[in-house]
Design a protein around this motif. Structure first.
Motif, PDB file in Angstrom:
ATOM      1  N   HIS A  10      -6.285   0.388  -4.737  1.00 50.48           N
ATOM      2  CA  HIS A  10      -5.110   0.908  -4.026  1.00 50.48           C
ATOM      3  C   HIS A  10      -4.321  -0.215  -3.353  1.00 50.48           C
ATOM      4  N   GLU A  11      -4.671  -1.453  -3.692  1.00 48.49           N
ATOM      5  CA  GLU A  11      -3.986  -2.646  -3.196  1.00 48.49           C
ATOM      6  C   GLU A  11      -3.908  -2.636  -1.672  1.00 48.49           C
ATOM      7  N   PRO A  12      -5.064  -2.733  -1.041  1.00 52.36           N
ATOM      8  CA  PRO A  12      -5.086  -2.635   0.421  1.00 52.36           C
ATOM      9  C   PRO A  12      -4.548  -3.884   1.113  1.00 52.36           C
ATOM     10  N   GLU A  13      -4.131  -3.709   2.346  1.00 49.32           N
ATOM     11  CA  GLU A  13      -3.691  -4.859   3.139  1.00 49.32           C
ATOM     12  C   GLU A  13      -4.897  -5.621   3.668  1.00 49.32           C
ATOM     13  N   SER A  69       0.835  -1.196   0.000  1.00 44.57           N
ATOM     14  CA  SER A  69       0.000   0.000   0.000  1.00 44.57           C
ATOM     15  C   SER A  69       0.866   1.241   0.000  1.00 44.57           C
ATOM     16  N   ASN A  70       0.180   2.380   0.085  1.00 46.99           N
ATOM     17  CA  ASN A  70       0.900   3.640   0.102  1.00 46.99           C
ATOM     18  C   ASN A  70       1.583   3.843   1.438  1.00 46.99           C
ATOM     19  N   PRO A  71       2.695   4.579   1.452  1.00 48.29           N
ATOM     20  CA  PRO A  71       3.375   4.792   2.727  1.00 48.29           C
ATOM     21  C   PRO A  71       2.485   5.572   3.681  1.00 48.29           C
ATOM     22  N   PRO A  72       2.609   5.314   5.002  1.00 48.91           N
ATOM     23  CA  PRO A  72       1.754   6.000   5.964  1.00 48.91           C
ATOM     24  C   PRO A  72       2.071   7.488   6.017  1.00 48.91           C
ATOM     25  N   ASP A  81      -5.879   4.146   4.738  1.00 45.72           N
ATOM     26  CA  ASP A  81      -5.260   3.990   3.418  1.00 45.72           C
ATOM     27  C   ASP A  81      -4.894   2.540   3.102  1.00 45.72           C
ATOM     28  N   GLN A  82      -4.871   1.695   4.135  1.00 46.99           N
ATOM     29  CA  GLN A  82      -4.506   0.290   3.903  1.00 46.99           C
ATOM     30  C   GLN A  82      -5.736  -0.632   3.862  1.00 46.99           C
ATOM     31  N   GLY A 140      -5.776   7.381  -0.775  1.00 44.70           N
ATOM     32  CA  GLY A 140      -4.394   7.838  -0.891  1.00 44.70           C
ATOM     33  C   GLY A 140      -3.703   7.553  -2.204  1.00 44.70           C
TER      34      GLY A 140
END
Lengths: 414, 305
Positions: free
Chosen positions: B151-154, A2-5, B76-77, B105
């Motif tokens: 967004h390719e989440p975890e 994912s995107n960086p925090p 965002d994850q 994000g």
């Protein structure tokens, strides 16, 4: 993966702008926006209201207007007699302003100029110099009064010298670039209040239905899961504000060119209207107060509209706000006309009338520091309104589980 | 162990009015798994998911999402497909997916690129520039699902993802969920359709009446019920019934009965010795559906429903 925090604040700003961008695009890039853009044709009807207000304003300030004659004491009695005689030719409604006589000092020209700009003095025209060749200065609305002063000079000469007296040859000079008179400042204040009121009423009202779109499309659940509701609300306000700016830019550009096609005398009359803080500062303040007014009223509209589930509820909920807005407008016009009254002070402090009243303040008074305090105060209330709106939405709509308004739990403990 | 959990919830409570819609639910969802939350309608599944995601605040208990006490910090994850599907009708499909990614994000440019790739990979390549209002319900639902993974989440949370989809799209969605798991994501989904859960879930929880009634693997759930045998004799005589267990039911040409812990051999031997023979014999393992009905039914009985 994912995107960086990133930090919470940055995330919220980014999310807010994402929502704002979506709303801006969804609003502006539609055929209906073109229709909306041309709604100012309705301005004709508002113009009638504005004209009525301006005429009231002019009526209220008419008593304070005067024509000034700076003449030697020996000529004053003759001039007063001539004035009394000439006034009989005018109907009661068309009487020239009262004549004020002054004894010439060392600098009669400076004395005449002061008559236009001094506190408490509001001359429409001022005469100085020898009556055979007097100079008459006049402000934006004072050309007729200047002509009257020329007649007075002529009449006075004939009264004192009989038919052998030489004819008076007056030089009339317009004071287009002079500092605005106090009535010009008040007119400026009124137009400012009216302008912000009109723009806010026209543009902020749009916000009332924007959350309804999300509720009807069920998008609100997606937004609420990804973004804090405060960011949703603020993003929507900014998005709508963007379209409002586009609207203002379009009409502002058109209106700014109007003076080019106006008759010179009309342009000269407008020249008397001006703000006390000066035009560059005033333009900035006007924009700042419009922004605050929009965000405050738009925030209220948005928060209230978010509670509605049907168009009928939307209408019913927005009516009280419109009534409140009219009351605010009334108080602010008083603030414009009587800047030192307690109503003006109260309107400047009450958050929802503050943008209007402080804009009028900028037109009436040259002091700048109160505006910094007022803008900070209004910004605080924008944040409060958005937080209350988001909280009400979360508690009243999202938490209810039924989609109906949960009035009971709306303002309860979290 | 907590580091291995994508979601951890303890004693979650949510009240609507005076009613506890969720009443002390515990959940521990290991990372990298497909985890099912099963329950009948009104069990509290959606409310539980909404609390886990921070859409609504619980009235009691605690939860962490990807290690964050405040779910919003993990926003965002996370990808989320709500039960009530919602998209902006005037948006193009590609932009809708990119917009959902942007909320989490992902920059719009990348979002649009990935949206096209995802749509093409899932049979929606022809609809990239179609407005949402022009799509069928199933297609729009798939677009929204793609928006939740762009967004390719975890962690991917899906609330009743299969409802409203035709069998072809259901299969496509199952493949997509498995692909997400294989990518390394954790998937939490709710459903009341057992077939999907049985095929997909590595672990599951069954919720009923706002409480968690079961937690474990599909095999463990099925293991709660004994196996059953379906026996068809050569000739069905009056004495067959006497040799079968007490719960034996006559179904069609044969009999169905529960197999005791000691096995079915004794019963079968007696039947053969008595001369009834074997025309057909099958051992039936109970399905998740049976376990679910049993667990939920038992819970309803306990609750006096």
């Amino acid at each position: 993966m994912s995107n960086p925090p990133i930090g919470n604040f940055r995330r919220m700003v980014r999310q807010t702008l994402t929502i704002a961008r979506r709303d801006f695009v969804a609003t502006v890039f539609t055929p209906t926006f073109l229709i909306f853009l041309f709604t100012p044709v309705i301005m004709l009807s508002f113009g009638a209201i504005g004209g009525f207000g301006a005429s009231s304003m002019a009526g209220g300030t008419g008593e304070k207007m005067s024509i000034v004659a700076i003449v030697a004491p020996a000529q004053q009695a003759a001039m007063r007699a001539t004035d009394a005689r000439l006034r009989k030719l005018f109907s009661p409604n068309d009487q020239p302003p009262p004549l004020v006589m002054e004894v010439p000092g060392d600098n009669p020209a400076g004395q005449a100029n002061i008559a236009f700009s001094a506190q408490g003095s509001d001359a429409s025209a001022a005469l100085y110099g020898d009556l055979t060749e007097p100079t008459i200065l006049y402000g934006g609305h004072g050309r007729g009064d200047a002509a009257y002063l020329a007649e007075l000079a002529e009449g006075t000469l004939r009264t004192t010298g009989g038919s052998m007296a030489p004819l008076s040859k007056a030089t009339l000079t317009s004071l287009v670039h002079a500092k605005p008179s106090s009535s010009g400042r008040r007119e400026s204040a009124y137009f400012t209040v009216f302008g912000i009121f009109f723009l806010t009423l026209l543009l902020a009202g749009q916000a009332v239905g924007t959350m309804a779109e999300e509720r009807n499309n069920k998008v609100v659940e997606v937004l609420a899961a990804a973004v804090p509701l405060e960011a949703v609300f603020f993003g929507k306000l900014i998005g709508m504000f963007g379209s409002a700016i586009l609207f203002i830019a379009f009409w502002g550009t058109l209106v700014s060119q109007v003076h080019a096609i106006l008759p010179a005398s009309f342009a000269s009359a407008l020249g008397d209207i001006g703000p006390a803080v000066g035009e560059p500062a005033f333009v900035l303040l006007f924009f700042a107060y419009f922004t605050m007014s929009y965000l405050l009223l738009g925030g209220v509209f948005l928060g209230v509209g978010a509670q509605a589930t049907t168009p009928r509820e939307l209408q019913m909920l927005s009516l009280p706000i419109t009534v409140l807005q009219m009351a605010i407008f009334g108080a602010s016009t008083v603030a414009a006309a009587r800047p030192d009254s307690w109503i003006a002070k109260a309107a400047e402090i009450f958050p929802f009338s503050s943008p209007y009243a402080m804009a009028a303040h900028a037109a009436n008074s040259p002091t700048l520091w109160p505006h910094a305090a007022a803008l900070a105060w209004q910004l605080l209330w924008v944040a409060i309104v958005i937080m209350i709106g988001a909280r009400a939405f979360r508690r009243g709509v999202l938490q209810s589980g039924s989609g109906k308004i949960n009035w009971k739990g709306l303002f309860g403990r979290k | 162990m907590p580091d291995q959990l994508a979601i951890s919830a303890t004693g979650l409570i949510k009240k609507f009015g005076d009613r506890n819609v969720v009443d002390g639910v515990d959940l521990a969802v290991p990372k990298g798994m497909i985890y099912g939350v099963l329950g009948p309608n009104g069990a509290g599944k959606t409310t539980t998911l909404r609390m886990l995601l921070g859409i609504i605040e619980p009235d009691g208990g605690s939860r962490t999402l990807l290690g964050h006490d405040r779910p919003r910090e993990a926003s965002d994850q996370v990808g989320y497909l709500p039960e009530e599907r919602g998209l902006y009708p005037a948006m193009k499909a590609r932009d809708a997916i990119a917009f959902m990614g942007a909320l989490r994000g992902l920059d719009l440019k990348t979002g649009r690129k990935r949206a096209v790739a995802l749509m093409e990979a899932n049979g929606l390549g022809h609809a990239v520039d179609s407005k949402i209002r022009k799509l069928s319900k199933g297609m729009a639902q798939l677009v929204q699902l793609l928006g939740s993974v762009v967004h390719e989440p975890e962690l991917l949370v899906l609330d009743e993802p299969f409802s409203g989809l035709d069998p072809v799209n259901q299969e496509r969605l199952e493949a997509l969920i498995v692909a997400q798991r294989d990518r390394g994501a954790t998937i939490l989904f709710s459903t009341h359709v057992m077939a999907h859960a049985e095929r997909l879930c590595d672990r599951l929880a069954i919720i009923s009446g706002g409480k968690r009634r079961f937690e474990g693997t599909v095999a463990e759930a099925r293991g709660m019920l004994p196996m059953r045998a379906h026996y068809v004799p050569h000739h069905d005589g009056a004495g067959v019934r006497d040799l079968l267990p007490a719960d034996a039911e006559h179904i069609g040409d044969g009999w169905r009965f529960t197999i005791a812990d000691t096995g079915a051999e004794d019963v079968i031997r007696k039947l053969i010795d008595a001369g009834f023979g074997i025309s057909g014999l099958s051992i039936e393992r109970p399905g998740l559906h049976d376990a679910f009905v049993r667990i939920v039914g038992k819970a309803a009985l306990e609750a006096g429903q």
